[in-house]
Design a protein around this motif. Structure first.
Motif, PDB file in Angstrom:
ATOM      1  N   ASP A 195      -5.715 -13.927  -9.965  1.00  0.00           N
ATOM      2  CA  ASP A 195      -6.055 -13.502 -11.237  1.00  0.00           C
ATOM      3  C   ASP A 195      -5.635 -12.232 -11.963  1.00  0.00           C
ATOM      4  OD1 ASP A 195      -6.136 -14.297 -15.040  1.00  0.00           O
ATOM      5  OD2 ASP A 195      -8.132 -13.714 -14.322  1.00  0.00           O
ATOM      6  N   ARG A 196      -6.716 -10.974 -11.524  1.00  0.00           N
ATOM      7  CA  ARG A 196      -6.226  -9.665 -11.414  1.00  0.00           C
ATOM      8  C   ARG A 196      -7.759  -8.954 -10.943  1.00  0.00           C
ATOM      9  NH1 ARG A 196     -10.889 -12.294 -14.112  1.00  0.00           N
ATOM     10  NH2 ARG A 196     -12.646 -11.713 -14.227  1.00  0.00           N
ATOM     11  N   ASN A 197      -6.814  -7.789 -10.588  1.00  0.00           N
ATOM     12  CA  ASN A 197      -8.081  -6.791  -9.078  1.00  0.00           C
ATOM     13  C   ASN A 197      -8.557  -5.559  -9.902  1.00  0.00           C
ATOM     14  OD1 ASN A 197      -6.260  -8.276  -7.195  1.00  0.00           O
ATOM     15  ND2 ASN A 197      -4.010  -6.920  -8.149  1.00  0.00           N
ATOM     16  N   ASP A 198      -9.330  -5.543  -9.144  1.00  0.00           N
ATOM     17  CA  ASP A 198     -10.342  -3.962  -9.513  1.00  0.00           C
ATOM     18  C   ASP A 198     -10.023  -3.296  -8.634  1.00  0.00           C
ATOM     19  OD1 ASP A 198     -11.863  -2.144 -11.040  1.00  0.00           O
ATOM     20  OD2 ASP A 198     -13.634  -3.939 -10.299  1.00  0.00           O
ATOM     21  N   ASN A 199      -9.426  -1.904  -8.923  1.00  0.00           N
ATOM     22  CA  ASN A 199      -9.176  -0.858  -7.471  1.00  0.00           C
ATOM     23  C   ASN A 199      -8.694  -0.945  -6.501  1.00  0.00           C
ATOM     24  OD1 ASN A 199     -10.263   2.208  -8.018  1.00  0.00           O
ATOM     25  ND2 ASN A 199     -11.809   1.607  -6.231  1.00  0.00           N
ATOM     26  N   TYR A 200      -7.497  -1.420  -6.399  1.00  0.00           N
ATOM     27  CA  TYR A 200      -6.890  -2.608  -6.003  1.00  0.00           C
ATOM     28  C   TYR A 200      -6.372  -1.243  -4.696  1.00  0.00           C
ATOM     29  CZ  TYR A 200      -5.525  -6.317  -1.819  1.00  0.00           C
ATOM     30  OH  TYR A 200      -4.549  -6.596  -1.196  1.00  0.00           O
ATOM     31  N   GLU A 201      -5.776  -1.590  -5.968  1.00  0.00           N
ATOM     32  CA  GLU A 201      -4.266   0.584  -5.033  1.00  0.00           C
ATOM     33  C   GLU A 201      -5.335   1.264  -4.590  1.00  0.00           C
ATOM     34  OE1 GLU A 201      -0.455  -0.695  -8.461  1.00  0.00           O
ATOM     35  OE2 GLU A 201      -0.959   1.146  -6.950  1.00  0.00           O
ATOM     36  N   LYS A 202      -6.085   1.652  -4.783  1.00  0.00           N
ATOM     37  CA  LYS A 202      -7.221   2.878  -4.702  1.00  0.00           C
ATOM     38  C   LYS A 202      -7.149   2.418  -3.316  1.00  0.00           C
ATOM     39  CE  LYS A 202      -7.655   6.303  -7.646  1.00  0.00           C
ATOM     40  NZ  LYS A 202      -8.019   5.781  -8.687  1.00  0.00           N
ATOM     41  N   PHE A 203      -8.095   0.673  -3.459  1.00  0.00           N
ATOM     42  CA  PHE A 203      -8.324   0.685  -1.831  1.00  0.00           C
ATOM     43  C   PHE A 203      -6.861   0.700  -0.483  1.00  0.00           C
ATOM     44  CE2 PHE A 203      -8.569  -3.401   1.087  1.00  0.00           C
ATOM     45  CZ  PHE A 203      -9.818  -3.202   1.224  1.00  0.00           C
ATOM     46  N   MET A 204      -6.113  -0.127  -1.339  1.00  0.00           N
ATOM     47  CA  MET A 204      -4.859   0.211  -0.487  1.00  0.00           C
ATOM     48  C   MET A 204      -4.526   1.128  -0.110  1.00  0.00           C
ATOM     49  SD  MET A 204      -2.745  -3.405  -1.569  1.00  0.00           S
ATOM     50  CE  MET A 204      -2.236  -3.140  -3.879  1.00  0.00           C
ATOM     51  N   GLU A 205      -4.309   2.224  -1.144  1.00  0.00           N
ATOM     52  CA  GLU A 205      -4.047   3.534  -0.029  1.00  0.00           C
ATOM     53  C   GLU A 205      -4.760   4.200   0.788  1.00  0.00           C
ATOM     54  OE1 GLU A 205      -3.979   5.791  -3.784  1.00  0.00           O
ATOM     55  OE2 GLU A 205      -3.202   8.314  -2.432  1.00  0.00           O
ATOM     56  N   LYS A 206      -6.095   3.832   0.030  1.00  0.00           N
ATOM     57  CA  LYS A 206      -7.260   4.676   1.246  1.00  0.00           C
ATOM     58  C   LYS A 206      -7.094   4.058   3.397  1.00  0.00           C
ATOM     59  CE  LYS A 206     -10.941   6.707   2.428  1.00  0.00           C
ATOM     60  NZ  LYS A 206     -11.224   8.404   2.458  1.00  0.00           N
ATOM     61  N   MET A 207      -6.283   2.438   2.826  1.00  0.00           N
ATOM     62  CA  MET A 207      -5.897   2.398   4.130  1.00  0.00           C
ATOM     63  C   MET A 207      -4.462   2.441   4.913  1.00  0.00           C
ATOM     64  SD  MET A 207      -7.700  -1.099   4.583  1.00  0.00           S
ATOM     65  CE  MET A 207      -6.949  -2.141   5.785  1.00  0.00           C
ATOM     66  N   GLY A 208      -4.264   2.865   4.059  1.00  0.00           N
ATOM     67  CA  GLY A 208      -2.439   3.629   4.087  1.00  0.00           C
ATOM     68  C   GLY A 208      -1.657   2.732   4.551  1.00  0.00           C
ATOM     69  N   ILE A 209      -1.821   2.452   3.626  1.00  0.00           N
ATOM     70  CA  ILE A 209      -0.271   1.780   2.961  1.00  0.00           C
ATOM     71  C   ILE A 209       0.004   1.941   1.399  1.00  0.00           C
ATOM     72  CG2 ILE A 209       0.135  -0.263   1.144  1.00  0.00           C
ATOM     73  CD1 ILE A 209      -2.319  -2.060   3.169  1.00  0.00           C
ATOM     74  N   ASN A 210       1.796   2.782   2.652  1.00  0.00           N
ATOM     75  CA  ASN A 210       2.371   3.144   1.291  1.00  0.00           C
ATOM     76  C   ASN A 210       2.862   2.809  -0.651  1.00  0.00           C
ATOM     77  OD1 ASN A 210       5.275   1.554   0.837  1.00  0.00           O
ATOM     78  ND2 ASN A 210       5.640   2.088   2.991  1.00  0.00           N
ATOM     79  N   MET A 211       3.369   3.696  -1.319  1.00  0.00           N
ATOM     80  CA  MET A 211       3.263   3.394  -2.308  1.00  0.00           C
ATOM     81  C   MET A 211       4.160   2.561  -2.878  1.00  0.00           C
ATOM     82  SD  MET A 211       3.911   5.746  -5.451  1.00  0.00           S
ATOM     83  CE  MET A 211       5.576   5.348  -5.479  1.00  0.00           C
ATOM     84  N   VAL A 212       5.054   2.286  -2.358  1.00  0.00           N
ATOM     85  CA  VAL A 212       6.386   1.001  -2.555  1.00  0.00           C
ATOM     86  C   VAL A 212       5.198  -0.514  -1.811  1.00  0.00           C
ATOM     87  CG1 VAL A 212       8.310  -0.462  -1.825  1.00  0.00           C
ATOM     88  CG2 VAL A 212       8.230   2.486  -1.862  1.00  0.00           C
ATOM     89  N   LYS A 213       4.832  -0.505  -0.607  1.00  0.00           N
ATOM     90  CA  LYS A 213       4.085  -1.362  -0.859  1.00  0.00           C
ATOM     91  C   LYS A 213       2.864  -1.903  -1.287  1.00  0.00           C
ATOM     92  CE  LYS A 213       5.484  -1.333   4.569  1.00  0.00           C
ATOM     93  NZ  LYS A 213       4.720  -1.586   6.063  1.00  0.00           N
TER      94      LYS A 213
END
Ligand code: MYR
Length: 131
Positions: free
Chosen positions: A9-27
């Motif tokens: 339904d929704r995410n909270d801070n998921y993009e920041k989390f993925m960034e910390k995981m080292g996932i690039n912006m497009v992904k």
């Protein structure tokens, strides 16, 4: 109970989390709108989970307290296990590539399944509704 079909339904801070995981912006952009659906069947301490998203379809089995392997959609490999603590599932996983720990919880609250994630001090949530 965790049993049933759940859709994101929704995410909270998921993009920041993925960034910390080292996932690039497009992904990250794609992953933030992955239309994730999970189906959970619990029998005692055994779980059968089906996962379906824009990226992939997979099914896995695990037993509480027993280590298993799990790959993220980007190929990052994890090893770890889930435990049940009262009504909450607690997962402790380690990345195979760098040994760092990723912790996750699942809890059903009302009509929602809330999954939290923590990696290297960054927290995120993904919130699912019954499908
Ligand atoms: C399951 O119970 O669905 C399978 C095991 C889940 C393991 C932990 C999942 C962590 C997912 C983190 C997503 C991070 C994306 C950067």
């Amino acid at each position: 109970t965790y049993n049933g079909n759940w859709k994101i339904d929704r995410n909270d801070n998921y993009e920041k989390f993925m960034e910390k995981m080292g996932i690039n912006m497009v992904k990250r952009k794609l992953a933030a709108h992955d239309n994730l659906k999970i189906s959970i069947e619990q029998t005692g301490d055994k779980f059968h989970v089906k996962e379906n998203s824009n990226f992939r379809t997979l099914e896995l089995d695990f037993t509480l307290g027993v280590t298993f392997e799990y790959s993220l959609a980007d190929g990052t490999e994890l090893s770890g296990s889930w435990a049940m603590d009262a009504d909450m599932m607690n997962g402790i996983f380690n990345r195979k590539d760098n040994g760092k720990q990723l912790t996750t919880t699942r809890i059903v609250q009302g009509d929602e399944l809330i999954q939290t994630y923590n990696y290297e001090g960054v927290d995120a949530k993904r919130i699912f509704k019954r499908d």
